[in-house]
Design a protein around this motif. Structure first.
Motif, PDB file in Angstrom:
ATOM      1  N   ALA A 247       0.827  -1.210   0.000  1.00 57.52           N
ATOM      2  CA  ALA A 247       0.000   0.000   0.000  1.00 57.52           C
ATOM      3  C   ALA A 247       0.861   1.259   0.000  1.00 57.52           C
ATOM      4  O   ALA A 247       0.518   2.253  -0.657  1.00 57.52           O
ATOM      5  N   SER A 248       1.989   1.232   0.716  1.00 63.31           N
ATOM      6  CA  SER A 248       2.874   2.397   0.748  1.00 63.31           C
ATOM      7  C   SER A 248       3.487   2.656  -0.625  1.00 63.31           C
ATOM      8  O   SER A 248       3.600   3.806  -1.054  1.00 63.31           O
ATOM      9  N   ILE A 249       3.880   1.584  -1.308  1.00 69.43           N
ATOM     10  CA  ILE A 249       4.431   1.753  -2.660  1.00 69.43           C
ATOM     11  C   ILE A 249       3.352   2.242  -3.617  1.00 69.43           C
ATOM     12  O   ILE A 249       3.592   3.110  -4.462  1.00 69.43           O
ATOM     13  N   MET A 250       2.139   1.713  -3.475  1.00 68.15           N
ATOM     14  CA  MET A 250       1.038   2.076  -4.372  1.00 68.15           C
ATOM     15  C   MET A 250       0.693   3.557  -4.256  1.00 68.15           C
ATOM     16  O   MET A 250       0.485   4.244  -5.264  1.00 68.15           O
ATOM     17  N   VAL A 251       0.636   4.069  -3.017  1.00 65.03           N
ATOM     18  CA  VAL A 251       0.233   5.456  -2.796  1.00 65.03           C
ATOM     19  C   VAL A 251       1.247   6.433  -3.375  1.00 65.03           C
ATOM     20  O   VAL A 251       0.897   7.579  -3.687  1.00 65.03           O
ATOM     21  N   LEU A 252       2.497   6.009  -3.553  1.00 63.28           N
ATOM     22  CA  LEU A 252       3.497   6.882  -4.169  1.00 63.28           C
ATOM     23  C   LEU A 252       3.045   7.384  -5.541  1.00 63.28           C
ATOM     24  O   LEU A 252       3.289   8.535  -5.910  1.00 63.28           O
ATOM     25  N   GLY A 253       2.372   6.511  -6.300  1.00 66.50           N
ATOM     26  CA  GLY A 253       1.964   6.897  -7.647  1.00 66.50           C
ATOM     27  C   GLY A 253       0.479   6.976  -7.872  1.00 66.50           C
ATOM     28  O   GLY A 253       0.042   7.452  -8.921  1.00 66.50           O
ATOM     29  N   LEU A 254      -0.337   6.528  -6.909  1.00 62.91           N
ATOM     30  CA  LEU A 254      -1.773   6.437  -7.130  1.00 62.91           C
ATOM     31  C   LEU A 254      -2.420   7.808  -7.311  1.00 62.91           C
ATOM     32  O   LEU A 254      -3.313   7.976  -8.154  1.00 62.91           O
ATOM     33  N   PHE A 255      -2.004   8.811  -6.528  1.00 59.79           N
ATOM     34  CA  PHE A 255      -2.640  10.121  -6.560  1.00 59.79           C
ATOM     35  C   PHE A 255      -1.982  11.092  -7.536  1.00 59.79           C
ATOM     36  O   PHE A 255      -2.403  12.245  -7.641  1.00 59.79           O
ATOM     37  N   VAL A 256      -0.948  10.632  -8.234  1.00 57.01           N
ATOM     38  CA  VAL A 256      -0.222  11.538  -9.138  1.00 57.01           C
ATOM     39  C   VAL A 256      -1.046  11.901 -10.384  1.00 57.01           C
ATOM     40  O   VAL A 256      -1.166  13.087 -10.724  1.00 57.01           O
ATOM     41  N   PRO A 257      -1.625  10.946 -11.123  1.00 58.47           N
ATOM     42  CA  PRO A 257      -2.362  11.302 -12.347  1.00 58.47           C
ATOM     43  C   PRO A 257      -3.507  12.282 -12.141  1.00 58.47           C
ATOM     44  O   PRO A 257      -3.647  13.229 -12.932  1.00 58.47           O
ATOM     45  N   LEU A 402       6.506   7.046 -14.323  1.00 57.40           N
ATOM     46  CA  LEU A 402       6.963   6.775 -12.956  1.00 57.40           C
ATOM     47  C   LEU A 402       5.806   6.306 -12.081  1.00 57.40           C
ATOM     48  O   LEU A 402       5.936   5.321 -11.339  1.00 57.40           O
ATOM     49  N   ALA A 403       4.661   6.992 -12.164  1.00 60.69           N
ATOM     50  CA  ALA A 403       3.499   6.605 -11.368  1.00 60.69           C
ATOM     51  C   ALA A 403       3.031   5.197 -11.733  1.00 60.69           C
ATOM     52  O   ALA A 403       2.701   4.388 -10.854  1.00 60.69           O
ATOM     53  N   GLY A 404       3.004   4.874 -13.020  1.00 58.05           N
ATOM     54  CA  GLY A 404       2.581   3.546 -13.454  1.00 58.05           C
ATOM     55  C   GLY A 404       3.503   2.451 -12.961  1.00 58.05           C
ATOM     56  O   GLY A 404       3.045   1.380 -12.538  1.00 58.05           O
ATOM     57  N   CYS A 405       4.808   2.707 -12.971  1.00 56.54           N
ATOM     58  CA  CYS A 405       5.770   1.700 -12.493  1.00 56.54           C
ATOM     59  C   CYS A 405       5.614   1.468 -10.995  1.00 56.54           C
ATOM     60  O   CYS A 405       5.673   0.317 -10.523  1.00 56.54           O
ATOM     61  N   GLU A 406       5.405   2.529 -10.228  1.00 52.95           N
ATOM     62  CA  GLU A 406       5.249   2.387  -8.773  1.00 52.95           C
ATOM     63  C   GLU A 406       3.984   1.608  -8.429  1.00 52.95           C
ATOM     64  O   GLU A 406       4.007   0.705  -7.570  1.00 52.95           O
ATOM     65  N   VAL A 407       2.891   1.936  -9.094  1.00 57.32           N
ATOM     66  CA  VAL A 407       1.632   1.247  -8.807  1.00 57.32           C
ATOM     67  C   VAL A 407       1.707  -0.223  -9.222  1.00 57.32           C
ATOM     68  O   VAL A 407       1.264  -1.114  -8.478  1.00 57.32           O
ATOM     69  N   THR A 408       2.274  -0.497 -10.392  1.00 61.06           N
ATOM     70  CA  THR A 408       2.391  -1.887 -10.858  1.00 61.06           C
ATOM     71  C   THR A 408       3.288  -2.701  -9.949  1.00 61.06           C
ATOM     72  O   THR A 408       3.006  -3.878  -9.659  1.00 61.06           O
ATOM     73  N   LEU A 409       4.362  -2.102  -9.460  1.00 59.92           N
ATOM     74  CA  LEU A 409       5.254  -2.806  -8.535  1.00 59.92           C
ATOM     75  C   LEU A 409       4.518  -3.218  -7.274  1.00 59.92           C
ATOM     76  O   LEU A 409       4.713  -4.342  -6.765  1.00 59.92           O
ATOM     77  N   SER A 410       3.669  -2.348  -6.750  1.00 52.78           N
ATOM     78  CA  SER A 410       2.922  -2.693  -5.534  1.00 52.78           C
ATOM     79  C   SER A 410       1.991  -3.875  -5.759  1.00 52.78           C
ATOM     80  O   SER A 410       1.776  -4.689  -4.854  1.00 52.78           O
ATOM     81  N   ALA A 411       1.435  -4.005  -6.971  1.00 52.21           N
ATOM     82  CA  ALA A 411       0.550  -5.136  -7.271  1.00 52.21           C
ATOM     83  C   ALA A 411       1.310  -6.451  -7.206  1.00 52.21           C
ATOM     84  O   ALA A 411       0.820  -7.447  -6.658  1.00 52.21           O
TER      85      ALA A 411
END
Length: 495
Positions: A247-257, A402-411
């Motif tokens: 969840a911490s990794i996901m939030v890094l990029g989730l709110f960016v777009p 960058l946001a896409g890579c962070e969110v995908t990594l969290s998955a």
């Protein structure tokens, strides 16, 4: 540290999955809307604040950042207060703080006053409402919990579609001070929602008392065991640790777009109103995506695999960012917002449902506070980090990549972590338990087997007393006599 939990779910009380729970759901819907939409809705007053206090846009942007930081960063404080005083009193106090902050901000004479009143006081009030509303929702729903979470989460896009136009209207009619004052009165509805959070009541008469158990009276006299105000034992749960990291990794990029998509369109030379329409499209799709996803997550064959469904939603969101980074015209951005709204709504509907399923009702109040604290750090780092990348490259494509890579990594973290660290190790004890149960049934140790053997023994004893033997037992006696070389005729002759 310990304290009595005022409205903690009693052990013997089953989640009603309806009834008054629907009123709790309505309250959670409103609270979620205020909590997530209010920091964005306040941004409509920024131009007036810049003119009033002679500051820059970056200075006013700190207002929304402080509200979000309070919403996430005060998670452990909310957990302590809920475990000490209960959900309803904490929410009442939070609603009062949220309203008071906006009312005081309407009399502000500097931007610092706005930071303290709107950012700190109102942000704390929203935090004290948001987390307890999720806890109460978890206590009132079990079988229908995925649907309930999806419906409550839909309050965020609905409120955003309502509060932003309302803020613009209030600013035009009454100025920013009058708008802040009216919004402060509107936030008093949080207190009304808090009144709906009625605690679950245990049965009047425990089962032991009804059966006449003398030890039950002694149990009633003993004081209930104290519960920790903040239970750090959740970190011993591997599922919780994996979820927190992901969840911490996901939030890094989730709110960016959502933050950058409007400026992305402006960078492609589209007018302001047309660019702002993208957020409306995103919010409209998000509004229907959340309850739909909650309905799907409640299906019998989906709910046991909810963690993997959640990881699929995160991958969907990450891939949408990666593909959307290649948009070169307005149509491409519209398509991106449609798919991002779908995936964003799926993540929003599932994130707390998965956490509830991992830690359970008892530890959820502490778990959500600790998770929100970890996410607060990522919320503060994510958008500013993306902004620094934009200043360096001057291309929105790299920000979305960058946001896409962070969110995908969290998955991948939550899916692979759950599969290799939890499922594989849980299969062996379950297999041993199944083998033990099978052996017990074979040896006649199960309750059903004992009952059958006892019935046969009683029937045989009655037959002997009456001089009769059941046909089955008679056949067995004949076989035994024949094996010994003695027949009934020989027996009579010898006599």
């Amino acid at each position: 540290m310990g304290g009595a939990v005022v409205d903690d779910a009693p052990p013997g009380v089953k989640a009603p999955d309806g009834g008054w729970g629907w009123a709790v759901l309505v309250g959670g819907f409103v609270i979620t809307g205020f909590s997530y939409a209010f920091p964005k809705a306040v941004s409509v007053f920024f131009k007036e604040l810049i003119r009033e206090f002679d500051v820059g846009y970056s200075d006013t942007a700190w207002i929304s950042s402080i509200v979000l930081a309070m919403l996430y960063g005060t998670g452990p404080l909310c957990s302590v207060m809920v475990n000490r005083y209960g959900c309803r009193p904490v929410m009442m106090f939070g609603g009062f703080c949220a309203s008071l902050g906006m009312i005081l901000a309407s009399f502000a004479t500097s931007i610092i006053h706005i930071y303290l009143c709107t950012g700190v006081i109102t942000g704390l009030g929203l935090a004290l409402n948001f987390q307890p509303s999720l806890i109460m929702l978890n206590r009132y729903f079990n079988e229908k919990r995925p649907l309930a979470n999806g419906l409550a989460a839909a309050g965020s896009p609905v409120a955003l579609c309502c509060l932003s136009p309302l803020g613009q209207f209030l600013q035009y009619q009454y100025g920013w001070r009058g708008g802040f004052l009216i919004l402060g009165g509107l936030l008093l509805n949080c207190c009304a929602c808090a009144a709906l959070m009625r605690p679950l009541v245990p049965p009047k008469k425990p089962q032991e008392l009804e059966l006449g158990d003398p030890t039950a009276v002694e149990k009633e006299k003993k004081p209930p065991p104290k519960k920790k105000l903040l239970d750090f034992s959740v970190f011993k749960d591997r599922g919780f640790v994996i979820y927190t990291i992901a969840a911490s990794i996901m939030v890094l990029g989730l709110f960016v777009p959502p933050v950058f998509v409007v400026n992305y369109a402006k960078g492609l030379k589209y007018e302001d109103t047309k660019s702002a329409l993208l957020l409306t499209i995103l919010g409209f799709v998000d509004m229907f995506s959340r309850p739909t996803c909650g309905l799907i997550a409640g299906l019998k064959w989906v709910r046991p695999r909810c963690v993997y469904f959640f990881s699929l939603a995160i991958i969907f969101n990450g891939v949408t960012d990666l593909v959307g980074s290649q948009a070169t015209d307005y149509v491409g951005l519209v398509v991106f917002c449609i798919f991002f709204g779908m995936s964003y709504g799926m993540v929003g509907a599932l994130q707390f449902e998965v956490l509830m399923a991992i830690v359970g009702t008892e530890k959820f109040s502490s778990a959500i506070g600790l998770v929100l604290l970890m996410e607060a750090i990522a919320v503060l780092v994510g958008p500013p980090g993306a902004g620094r990348l934009l200043d360096t490259t001057h291309q929105y494509m790299h920000v979305f990549l960058l946001a896409g890579c962070e969110v995908t990594l969290s998955a991948f973290v939550i899916a692979l972590g759950n599969y290799f660290c939890i499922k594989k190790k849980d299969e062996e004890p379950e297999a041993k338990l199944e083998r033990a149960v099978t052996d017990a049934e074979r040896d006649g140790l199960n309750p059903g087997g004992e009952k059958v053997e006892d019935e046969e023994a009683e029937e045989e004893q009655r037959g002997k007393e009456n001089g009769n033997i059941s046909p089955e037992r008679a056949d067995e006696d004949v076989v035994v006599v024949k094996e010994n070389g003695v027949t009934s005729g020989e027996e009579n002759t010898s006599m």
